[in-house]
Design a protein around this motif. Structure first.
Motif, PDB file in Angstrom:
ATOM      1  N   PHE A  11     110.292  82.126  78.560  1.00 18.94           N
ATOM      2  CA  PHE A  11     111.495  82.800  79.036  1.00 18.94           C
ATOM      3  C   PHE A  11     111.742  82.503  80.510  1.00 18.94           C
ATOM      4  N   LEU A  12     110.690  82.587  81.344  1.00 18.44           N
ATOM      5  CA  LEU A  12     110.842  82.339  82.775  1.00 18.44           C
ATOM      6  C   LEU A  12     111.261  80.900  83.053  1.00 18.44           C
ATOM      7  N   PHE A  13     110.595  79.935  82.403  1.00 14.96           N
ATOM      8  CA  PHE A  13     110.920  78.536  82.644  1.00 14.96           C
ATOM      9  C   PHE A  13     112.291  78.161  82.083  1.00 14.96           C
ATOM     10  N   SER A  14     112.669  78.710  80.940  1.00 18.52           N
ATOM     11  CA  SER A  14     113.982  78.381  80.384  1.00 18.52           C
ATOM     12  C   SER A  14     115.089  78.952  81.267  1.00 18.52           C
ATOM     13  N   GLY A  15     114.865  80.086  81.862  1.00 18.78           N
ATOM     14  CA  GLY A  15     115.851  80.646  82.783  1.00 18.78           C
ATOM     15  C   GLY A  15     116.044  79.759  83.997  1.00 18.78           C
ATOM     16  N   ASN A  16     114.960  79.213  84.521  1.00 18.93           N
ATOM     17  CA  ASN A  16     115.069  78.304  85.658  1.00 18.93           C
ATOM     18  C   ASN A  16     115.815  77.037  85.276  1.00 18.93           C
ATOM     19  N   ILE A  17     115.571  76.518  84.095  1.00 18.10           N
ATOM     20  CA  ILE A  17     116.226  75.284  83.668  1.00 18.10           C
ATOM     21  C   ILE A  17     117.711  75.523  83.398  1.00 18.10           C
ATOM     22  N   LEU A  18     118.044  76.606  82.712  1.00 14.94           N
ATOM     23  CA  LEU A  18     119.437  76.865  82.358  1.00 14.94           C
ATOM     24  C   LEU A  18     120.308  77.167  83.574  1.00 14.94           C
ATOM     25  N   PHE A  19     119.762  77.880  84.545  1.00 13.81           N
ATOM     26  CA  PHE A  19     120.553  78.307  85.684  1.00 13.81           C
ATOM     27  C   PHE A  19     120.200  77.574  86.969  1.00 13.81           C
ATOM     28  N   ALA A  20     119.475  76.481  86.885  1.00 17.93           N
ATOM     29  CA  ALA A  20     119.006  75.769  88.076  1.00 17.93           C
ATOM     30  C   ALA A  20     120.151  75.253  88.932  1.00 17.93           C
ATOM     31  N   GLN A  21     121.207  74.739  88.333  1.00 18.49           N
ATOM     32  CA  GLN A  21     122.283  74.172  89.122  1.00 18.49           C
ATOM     33  C   GLN A  21     122.990  75.240  89.948  1.00 18.49           C
ATOM     34  N   GLN A  22     123.223  76.400  89.369  1.00 17.26           N
ATOM     35  CA  GLN A  22     123.893  77.435  90.126  1.00 17.26           C
ATOM     36  C   GLN A  22     122.950  78.080  91.136  1.00 17.26           C
ATOM     37  N   ASP A  28     117.521  76.361 100.360  1.00 15.22           N
ATOM     38  CA  ASP A  28     116.654  76.173 101.511  1.00 15.22           C
ATOM     39  C   ASP A  28     115.224  76.605 101.205  1.00 15.22           C
ATOM     40  N   PHE A  29     114.912  76.745  99.927  1.00 14.06           N
ATOM     41  CA  PHE A  29     113.581  77.185  99.515  1.00 14.06           C
ATOM     42  C   PHE A  29     113.089  76.294  98.375  1.00 14.06           C
ATOM     43  N   LEU A  30     111.888  75.747  98.509  1.00 12.26           N
ATOM     44  CA  LEU A  30     111.270  74.943  97.459  1.00 12.26           C
ATOM     45  C   LEU A  30     109.953  75.590  97.048  1.00 12.26           C
ATOM     46  N   ILE A  47      93.788  72.570  93.748  1.00 18.57           N
ATOM     47  CA  ILE A  47      94.940  72.810  92.881  1.00 18.57           C
ATOM     48  C   ILE A  47      95.488  74.192  93.235  1.00 18.57           C
ATOM     49  N   GLY A  48      96.813  74.304  93.261  1.00 20.51           N
ATOM     50  CA  GLY A  48      97.390  75.582  93.642  1.00 20.51           C
ATOM     51  C   GLY A  48      98.905  75.575  93.555  1.00 20.51           C
ATOM     52  N   ALA A  49      99.525  76.408  94.393  1.00 24.07           N
ATOM     53  CA  ALA A  49     100.976  76.553  94.419  1.00 24.07           C
ATOM     54  C   ALA A  49     101.437  76.646  95.865  1.00 24.07           C
ATOM     55  N   PHE A  50     102.699  76.256  96.082  1.00 21.03           N
ATOM     56  CA  PHE A  50     103.253  76.315  97.434  1.00 21.03           C
ATOM     57  C   PHE A  50     104.687  76.825  97.402  1.00 21.03           C
ATOM     58  N   GLY A  51     105.148  77.283  98.551  1.00 15.76           N
ATOM     59  CA  GLY A  51     106.537  77.648  98.775  1.00 15.76           C
ATOM     60  C   GLY A  51     106.934  77.169 100.157  1.00 15.76           C
ATOM     61  N   ILE A 151     104.571  69.148  94.561  1.00 18.03           N
ATOM     62  CA  ILE A 151     105.545  68.780  93.547  1.00 18.03           C
ATOM     63  C   ILE A 151     106.566  69.914  93.409  1.00 18.03           C
ATOM     64  N   PRO A 152     107.726  69.799  94.059  1.00 23.31           N
ATOM     65  CA  PRO A 152     108.714  70.885  93.989  1.00 23.31           C
ATOM     66  C   PRO A 152     109.376  70.939  92.613  1.00 23.31           C
ATOM     67  N   LEU A 153     109.490  72.119  92.079  1.00 23.72           N
ATOM     68  CA  LEU A 153     110.118  72.300  90.776  1.00 23.72           C
ATOM     69  C   LEU A 153     111.620  72.489  90.858  1.00 23.72           C
ATOM     70  N   ASN A 154     112.128  72.800  92.034  1.00 21.63           N
ATOM     71  CA  ASN A 154     113.560  73.076  92.168  1.00 21.63           C
ATOM     72  C   ASN A 154     114.234  72.156  93.179  1.00 21.63           C
ATOM     73  N   PHE A 155     113.771  70.940  93.302  1.00 19.43           N
ATOM     74  CA  PHE A 155     114.334  69.976  94.252  1.00 19.43           C
ATOM     75  C   PHE A 155     115.524  69.265  93.630  1.00 19.43           C
ATOM     76  N   ASN A 156     116.627  69.229  94.364  1.00 24.94           N
ATOM     77  CA  ASN A 156     117.836  68.515  93.932  1.00 24.94           C
ATOM     78  C   ASN A 156     118.200  67.485  94.980  1.00 24.94           C
ATOM     79  N   ILE A 157     118.566  66.292  94.565  1.00 21.55           N
ATOM     80  CA  ILE A 157     118.923  65.232  95.493  1.00 21.55           C
ATOM     81  C   ILE A 157     120.352  65.389  95.994  1.00 21.55           C
ATOM     82  N   TYR A 158     121.225  65.928  95.190  1.00 22.35           N
ATOM     83  CA  TYR A 158     122.627  66.038  95.588  1.00 22.35           C
ATOM     84  C   TYR A 158     122.870  67.191  96.524  1.00 22.35           C
TER      85      TYR A 158
END
Length: 158
Positions: A11-22, A28-30, A47-51, A151-158
């Motif tokens: 549920f959490l990952f599908s929400g990020n994928i469906l609404f990622a563009q908006q 300004d946060f990765l 191994i870990g996580a970053f923000g 490895i940013p999960l929400n990085f957009n090039i545009y």
């Protein structure tokens, strides 16, 4: 129980994928996973996580939480670590950034400096100061070098 956890993660990952563009367009946060290698009185895998938070065009603050893993003295060792980094990306540097970082474990404090490529690939050098000796483990101090991949999960090039 494991199906409930699996359903929650889907549920959490599908929400990020469906609404990622908006949600993350011009963000300004990765955030995402981080993996790496550190040599400080021994070899450690990380191994870990970053923000990351971008402060204007040239500055970035990063907080990461890692698990340092090693096999020393015939025993698997796991040492938690938290790090705080400040990146400076000069204009027209081609994505090359300089950074200063502090890492904290229950046993050491390690200030370090390094080079990074757009904060995704880090090469760092520092000096670890031992605050407390880990029981049944060798001293973790002195010079340190590290390589990290963020490895940013929400990085957009545009």
């Amino acid at each position: 129980m494991k199906y409930n956890l699996f359903t929650l993660l889907i549920f959490l990952f599908s929400g990020n994928i469906l609404f990622a563009q908006q949600k993350y367009k011009n963000s300004d946060f990765l955030f995402g996973p981080t993996i790496g290698y550190t040599n400080q009185a021994g070899n450690f895998g990380e191994i870990g996580a970053f923000g990351e938070v971008f402060l204007g065009n040239y500055y970035v603050l990063k907080l990461d939480v890692n698990a340092n893993m090693s096999y020393m003295r015939d025993d698997f060792q796991l040492i938690p670590e938290a790090g705080f980094s400040f990146y400076f990306m000069p204009e027209r540097s081609g994505g090359l950034a300089f950074f200063a970082e502090t890492e904290f474990t229950p046993y050491t404090f390690t200030p370090k400096i390094g080079l990074s490529y757009i904060t995704f690939i880090d090469f760092g050098f520092g000096y670890g100061i031992e605050m407390k000796q880990k029981q049944n483990f060798k001293s973790i101090d002195k010079f340190q070098f590290s390589f990290g991949l963020n490895i940013p999960l929400n990085f957009n090039i545009y």
